[in-house]
Each structure stands twice: as structure tokens, then as C-alpha cells.
Design a protein around this motif. Sequence first.
Motif, PDB file in Angstrom:
ATOM      1  N   HIS A 171       0.851  -1.194   0.000  1.00  0.00           N
ATOM      2  CA  HIS A 171       0.000   0.000   0.000  1.00  0.00           C
ATOM      3  C   HIS A 171       0.885   1.242   0.000  1.00  0.00           C
ATOM      4  O   HIS A 171       2.096   1.144   0.213  1.00  0.00           O
ATOM      5  CB  HIS A 171      -0.922  -0.011   1.222  1.00  0.00           C
ATOM      6  N   LYS A 185      -3.300   8.631   5.487  1.00  0.00           N
ATOM      7  CA  LYS A 185      -4.015   7.337   5.581  1.00  0.00           C
ATOM      8  C   LYS A 185      -3.498   6.394   4.491  1.00  0.00           C
ATOM      9  O   LYS A 185      -3.175   6.827   3.391  1.00  0.00           O
ATOM     10  CB  LYS A 185      -5.526   7.543   5.365  1.00  0.00           C
ATOM     11  N   PRO A 186      -3.471   5.078   4.803  1.00  0.00           N
ATOM     12  CA  PRO A 186      -2.992   4.107   3.808  1.00  0.00           C
ATOM     13  C   PRO A 186      -4.071   3.666   2.811  1.00  0.00           C
ATOM     14  O   PRO A 186      -5.230   3.503   3.198  1.00  0.00           O
ATOM     15  CB  PRO A 186      -2.563   2.912   4.669  1.00  0.00           C
ATOM     16  N   THR A 188      -4.528   0.992  -0.916  1.00  0.00           N
ATOM     17  CA  THR A 188      -3.898  -0.108  -1.657  1.00  0.00           C
ATOM     18  C   THR A 188      -4.198   0.015  -3.145  1.00  0.00           C
ATOM     19  O   THR A 188      -5.372  -0.051  -3.525  1.00  0.00           O
ATOM     20  CB  THR A 188      -4.482  -1.447  -1.159  1.00  0.00           C
ATOM     21  N   LEU A 212      -9.426   1.864  -5.143  1.00  0.00           N
ATOM     22  CA  LEU A 212     -10.845   1.740  -4.806  1.00  0.00           C
ATOM     23  C   LEU A 212     -10.983   2.252  -3.377  1.00  0.00           C
ATOM     24  O   LEU A 212     -10.400   1.673  -2.450  1.00  0.00           O
ATOM     25  CB  LEU A 212     -11.280   0.278  -4.873  1.00  0.00           C
ATOM     26  N   ALA A 218     -19.005  10.449   7.535  1.00  0.00           N
ATOM     27  CA  ALA A 218     -18.586  11.020   8.824  1.00  0.00           C
ATOM     28  C   ALA A 218     -17.089  10.837   9.073  1.00  0.00           C
ATOM     29  O   ALA A 218     -16.608  11.100  10.175  1.00  0.00           O
ATOM     30  CB  ALA A 218     -19.383  10.369   9.954  1.00  0.00           C
ATOM     31  N   GLY A 219     -16.369  10.396   8.069  1.00  0.00           N
ATOM     32  CA  GLY A 219     -14.932  10.141   8.233  1.00  0.00           C
ATOM     33  C   GLY A 219     -14.118  11.418   8.213  1.00  0.00           C
ATOM     34  O   GLY A 219     -14.584  12.478   7.809  1.00  0.00           O
ATOM     35  N   THR A 222     -11.633  10.624   4.085  1.00  0.00           N
ATOM     36  CA  THR A 222     -12.229  10.309   2.773  1.00  0.00           C
ATOM     37  C   THR A 222     -13.179  11.396   2.240  1.00  0.00           C
ATOM     38  O   THR A 222     -13.203  11.601   1.025  1.00  0.00           O
ATOM     39  CB  THR A 222     -12.901   8.920   2.773  1.00  0.00           C
ATOM     40  N   PRO A 223     -13.926  12.130   3.095  1.00  0.00           N
ATOM     41  CA  PRO A 223     -14.737  13.211   2.509  1.00  0.00           C
ATOM     42  C   PRO A 223     -13.862  14.266   1.819  1.00  0.00           C
ATOM     43  O   PRO A 223     -14.212  14.761   0.748  1.00  0.00           O
ATOM     44  CB  PRO A 223     -15.472  13.806   3.718  1.00  0.00           C
ATOM     45  N   THR A 264      -9.384  -4.762  -1.738  1.00  0.00           N
ATOM     46  CA  THR A 264      -8.425  -4.052  -2.606  1.00  0.00           C
ATOM     47  C   THR A 264      -7.095  -4.799  -2.835  1.00  0.00           C
ATOM     48  O   THR A 264      -6.666  -4.869  -3.982  1.00  0.00           O
ATOM     49  CB  THR A 264      -8.174  -2.597  -2.145  1.00  0.00           C
TER      50      THR A 264
HETATM   51  C1  FAD Z   1      -2.850  -1.142   5.025  1.00  0.00           C
HETATM   52  C2  FAD Z   1      -4.190  -0.492   4.770  1.00  0.00           C
HETATM   53  C3  FAD Z   1      -4.670  -0.376   3.487  1.00  0.00           C
HETATM   54  C4  FAD Z   1      -5.894   0.241   3.230  1.00  0.00           C
HETATM   55  N1  FAD Z   1      -6.367   0.311   1.944  1.00  0.00           N
HETATM   56  C5  FAD Z   1      -7.588   0.858   1.704  1.00  0.00           C
HETATM   57  C6  FAD Z   1      -8.142   0.915   0.376  1.00  0.00           C
HETATM   58  O1  FAD Z   1      -7.514   0.481  -0.605  1.00  0.00           O
HETATM   59  N2  FAD Z   1      -9.373   1.475   0.212  1.00  0.00           N
HETATM   60  C7  FAD Z   1     -10.102   1.976   1.266  1.00  0.00           C
HETATM   61  O2  FAD Z   1     -11.217   2.481   1.053  1.00  0.00           O
HETATM   62  N3  FAD Z   1      -9.591   1.952   2.521  1.00  0.00           N
HETATM   63  C8  FAD Z   1      -8.361   1.424   2.761  1.00  0.00           C
HETATM   64  N4  FAD Z   1      -7.862   1.424   4.048  1.00  0.00           N
HETATM   65  C9  FAD Z   1      -8.590   2.168   5.110  1.00  0.00           C
HETATM   66  C10 FAD Z   1      -8.187   3.650   5.060  1.00  0.00           C
HETATM   67  O3  FAD Z   1      -6.829   3.787   5.386  1.00  0.00           O
HETATM   68  C11 FAD Z   1      -8.972   4.551   6.044  1.00  0.00           C
HETATM   69  O4  FAD Z   1      -8.964   3.980   7.307  1.00  0.00           O
HETATM   70  C12 FAD Z   1     -10.392   4.788   5.579  1.00  0.00           C
HETATM   71  O5  FAD Z   1     -10.347   5.420   4.304  1.00  0.00           O
HETATM   72  C13 FAD Z   1     -11.220   5.644   6.557  1.00  0.00           C
HETATM   73  O6  FAD Z   1     -10.737   6.939   6.559  1.00  0.00           O
HETATM   74  P1  FAD Z   1     -11.529   8.206   7.101  1.00  0.00           P
HETATM   75  O7  FAD Z   1     -10.505   9.088   7.742  1.00  0.00           O
HETATM   76  O8  FAD Z   1     -12.360   8.815   6.034  1.00  0.00           O
HETATM   77  O9  FAD Z   1     -12.546   7.662   8.168  1.00  0.00           O
HETATM   78  P2  FAD Z   1     -12.417   7.621   9.741  1.00  0.00           P
HETATM   79  O10 FAD Z   1     -12.421   9.009  10.288  1.00  0.00           O
HETATM   80  O11 FAD Z   1     -11.294   6.753  10.110  1.00  0.00           O
HETATM   81  O12 FAD Z   1     -13.798   6.935  10.066  1.00  0.00           O
HETATM   82  C14 FAD Z   1     -14.216   5.711   9.454  1.00  0.00           C
HETATM   83  C15 FAD Z   1     -15.598   5.344   9.928  1.00  0.00           C
HETATM   84  O13 FAD Z   1     -15.568   5.035  11.285  1.00  0.00           O
HETATM   85  C16 FAD Z   1     -16.430   5.885  11.985  1.00  0.00           C
HETATM   86  N5  FAD Z   1     -15.741   6.250  13.237  1.00  0.00           N
HETATM   87  C17 FAD Z   1     -14.626   7.001  13.358  1.00  0.00           C
HETATM   88  N6  FAD Z   1     -14.272   7.085  14.640  1.00  0.00           N
HETATM   89  C18 FAD Z   1     -15.168   6.361  15.331  1.00  0.00           C
HETATM   90  C19 FAD Z   1     -15.318   6.065  16.715  1.00  0.00           C
HETATM   91  N7  FAD Z   1     -14.483   6.531  17.634  1.00  0.00           N
HETATM   92  N8  FAD Z   1     -16.357   5.267  17.091  1.00  0.00           N
HETATM   93  C20 FAD Z   1     -17.197   4.776  16.150  1.00  0.00           C
HETATM   94  N9  FAD Z   1     -17.096   5.037  14.857  1.00  0.00           N
HETATM   95  C21 FAD Z   1     -16.103   5.822  14.453  1.00  0.00           C
HETATM   96  C22 FAD Z   1     -16.663   7.095  11.106  1.00  0.00           C
HETATM   97  O14 FAD Z   1     -17.899   7.703  11.356  1.00  0.00           O
HETATM   98  C23 FAD Z   1     -16.629   6.458   9.770  1.00  0.00           C
HETATM   99  O15 FAD Z   1     -17.886   5.900   9.458  1.00  0.00           O
HETATM  100  C24 FAD Z   1      -6.650   0.771   4.304  1.00  0.00           C
HETATM  101  C25 FAD Z   1      -6.167   0.643   5.605  1.00  0.00           C
HETATM  102  C26 FAD Z   1      -4.971   0.000   5.846  1.00  0.00           C
HETATM  103  C27 FAD Z   1      -4.490  -0.119   7.263  1.00  0.00           C
END
Ligand code: FAD
Length: 382
Positions: A171, A185-186, A188, A212, A218-219, A222-223, A264
Motif C-alpha cells: 500500500h 491514511k494508507p 492499496t 478503490l 462522517a470520516g 475520505t470526505p 483491494t
Molecule cells: C494497510 C491499509 C490499506 C488500506 N487500503 C484501503 C483501500 O484500498 N481502500 C479503502 O477504502 N480503505 C483502505 N484502508 C482504510 C483507510 O486507510 C482509512 O482507514 C479509511 O479510508 C477511513 O478513513 P476516514 O478518515 O475517512 O474515516 P475515519 O475518520 O477513520 O472513520 C471511518 C468510519 O468510522 C467511523 N468512526 C470514526 N471514529 C469512530 C469512533 N471513535 N467510534 C465509532 N465510529 C467511528 C466514522 O464515522 C466512519 O464511518 C486501508 C487501511 C490499511 C491499514
Amino acid sequence: YHEEKKVLNGMLPKSQVTDTLAKEGPSSPSYDWFQTDSLVTVVIYTKQKDINLDSVIVDHLDDSFRAETIIKDYSYLIHIGLSHEVQEDFSVRVVENVGKIEIVLKKKENASWKCLGHPLENHNSFIPKKDTGLYYRKCQLISKENVTHDTKLFCLMLPPSTHLQVPIGQHVYFKLTITGTELVKPYTPVSDSLLSEFKEQVLPNNKYIYFLIKIYSAGLFTPELDHLQIGDFVSVSNPEGNLKISKFQELEDLFLLAAGTGFTPMVKILNYALTNIPSLRKVKLMFFNKTEDDIIWRSQLEKLAFKDKRFDVEFVLSAPTSEWDGKQGYISPALLSEFLKRSIDKSKVLICICGPTPFTEQGIRLLHDLTFSKYEIHSFTA
Ligand SMILES: Cc1cc2nc3c(=O)[nH]c(=O)nc-3n(C[C@H](O)[C@H](O)[C@H](O)COP(=O)(O)OP(=O)(O)OC[C@H]3O[C@@H](n4cnc5c(N)ncnc54)[C@H](O)[C@@H]3O)c2cc1C
């Protein structure tokens, strides 16, 4: 001039070479350079045979030239402030049987260079990869396409001044500055489709990387990623990950267990295995999702299974509608023991598993219960 050339030719004073490395790690690489009227070639002697175009990552920005070569678990860095200007694009060649890497730069002006340049930070260092920082370059968003209701296929373009190929199973990190804070964030890389031929072999200098990515409304990250416009930039790091491609040698049965975006890493694994492993008898993917709408590339998977008789896919849903007549539930001993049937007795098998942490941990426990050894399992974890 002689002093400078000496350092830049890779002949460091003995004190700078760590003793432990000489005893435990691969032998230290070296480098040299030569020129013609219009070209400058930097040659890296890795002293290893299993080197390919994935092994070296090259970036040059203005006059700074950076080439990081990954040799086993070590990183060898060439980092030079070039003495003269070069054009943006360049080529990379690998002579595999002697472990030699050649990076051919095009001079902006046809003048003879007296020296390659001056050493920059960590130039000519050979250290464990885990001790190196991540290097980022800005990649441009080329396209963004809906795949499911919340998952999109992003295409990024590497700058012409970068050579980078992400090895299978690895990744990269994305970096964005969000309200003044750098977030990382990571993600792949995948192939652009499951049905295209295996690209890495055909187009070694591919400048496009596909991802992908599931958008969490709520992230945190990604938004913001989703708000990028075509033509905007995102910083992308060097690859990381520990899947050894040698695990596929002589492989007969490949089982892939994926949940959600844990699919992925399976994309490139599937394409690679079906194209490059002649011993392969069977590849089976068990793909866990909540509903039918969440299944990424369902029709492509079904087409691939139709096209290649070695490949089967099974979808398992945890919250299906009443119309769903396929498998239901979560990862379980019953599902796995039925699914993980070898094509022949004592076949060489590899099981890859990727998904949310509880899924992966539970999966690994169940696989051990089914007496698969840790050498037969590769899990993708953070
Ligand atoms: C090695 C590796 C490879 C990856 N490859 C991919 C990939 O190819 N494609 C992909 O889409 N993702 C991949 N991921 C995941 C990616 O890195 C992110 O974690 C993901 O995109 C979420 O990011 P975010 O910051 O938008 O969401 P976050 O802010 O991390 O939130 C994700 C979800 O969790 C909820 N949430 C957040 N905090 C809490 C909490 N405290 N309690 C309850 N719920 C909560 C949020 O509301 C949301 O719905 C990979 C992860 C790893 C470790």
C-alpha cells in the motif's frame, strides 16, 4: 573534484558503513555514473539477483535527484544535488541477472559534466527500510468513478519526474492538509479492472495508479479526498507492506478472504496469480459484505469466473434482502471448512485475508483451527 567524485562514486570511508549490516544484512550496494553528450546514466549495483522495476523509486525535483532501491528489508539511497539541469522525464532499466539498475537522465544542454553533483541528506546510506521516513510526491487526480453507492475508483497520475511501481500486496500513504493539519491514511493500489491483462508486465512505465476507496460521510479523510477536483493534487508515499511474491511460487491453491474494502489487495493478487503462476490449479475468493449493493466489482468478478475456469467467487452477506439466495452471515468455521477445499491432496496453498481488524483476527484464529500453518496464511493488517 577528485574528492567529490570519490564520495559520489559510492566509496564511503569505512567508518560510515555499519559493522552489523555487513554481518547480518545483504552486502552493501554501490553506484557509479557515466555520460555521453546528451545523457547521464546513474548505475546502481545492488549485488542481488531478485531485483526488478519495483525495486527502485526515482524522483527528481529541480536539481535534486533521489533514487531509493529496496534490497530485501533494506533501503539504499542515492540523493544528489545534480551539477547541471536535466529534462523532466528519464528512463529506468534493470539488468536482472546481474542486479544492475540504470537510470538514464537527459541533459538539458549537451555539455560535459565534471561531476554528478553534491551529496544531499542521507546520500549513499544503506539502512533497514523500517528506519527510513516516508517520501511523498504530488500526484494529480485524473478521474473518479462511482463503483458502488459509497465506493469510488480514483485514478492518480505520477509526475513525469517519478518512477514508482507499487509491488503486489503493498500500500501507499496519501497525505492531505486538512484545516491546517497534515493527515495521512494508507490505501492499496488496484488494477483499473479485473478483466484487463496484467498491466505491470505489459507497461512497465505505467504512470497511472488506481485506488478503490470507500467514502465515509462522517470520516476524517475520505470526505476531503472525495472533494478533490479533477486536476487537484494529493501527496502519495513510497510503498510499504510485507507480502513476499515468492509465496506464489509453485502455488496450487489460492484462497482469498476479503471483507468490504479489504478486497483491494486481492485485485492485483488475482491478476498476478492467474497470469504468472503456471502451477496454479484453483483461485477462490470469498467476499464478505453487508448487502448486495456493497459488493465491489460484482459483475467483473462474475465475468472473470466465467472467463477463467480456475477462478470461483462466493459472496457472503451479513444483512441481505429476502431475495438473496446466496450465502449469509459472518466468517465462521462452517463457511470456511466448506470453502477451503484443496484441489488435490496436500496441494501447496496460500490463504490471503483482509478486512476490518475483528474480521481478520477471527479469520486467522479459524484458519489455525483448521490446521493451516502460519506460512500458508498472509494477513493484511495496519
Ligand atoms: C494497510 C491499509 C490499506 C488500506 N487500503 C484501503 C483501500 O484500498 N481502500 C479503502 O477504502 N480503505 C483502505 N484502508 C482504510 C483507510 O486507510 C482509512 O482507514 C479509511 O479510508 C477511513 O478513513 P476516514 O478518515 O475517512 O474515516 P475515519 O475518520 O477513520 O472513520 C471511518 C468510519 O468510522 C467511523 N468512526 C470514526 N471514529 C469512530 C469512533 N471513535 N467510534 C465509532 N465510529 C467511528 C466514522 O464515522 C466512519 O464511518 C486501508 C487501511 C490499511 C491499514
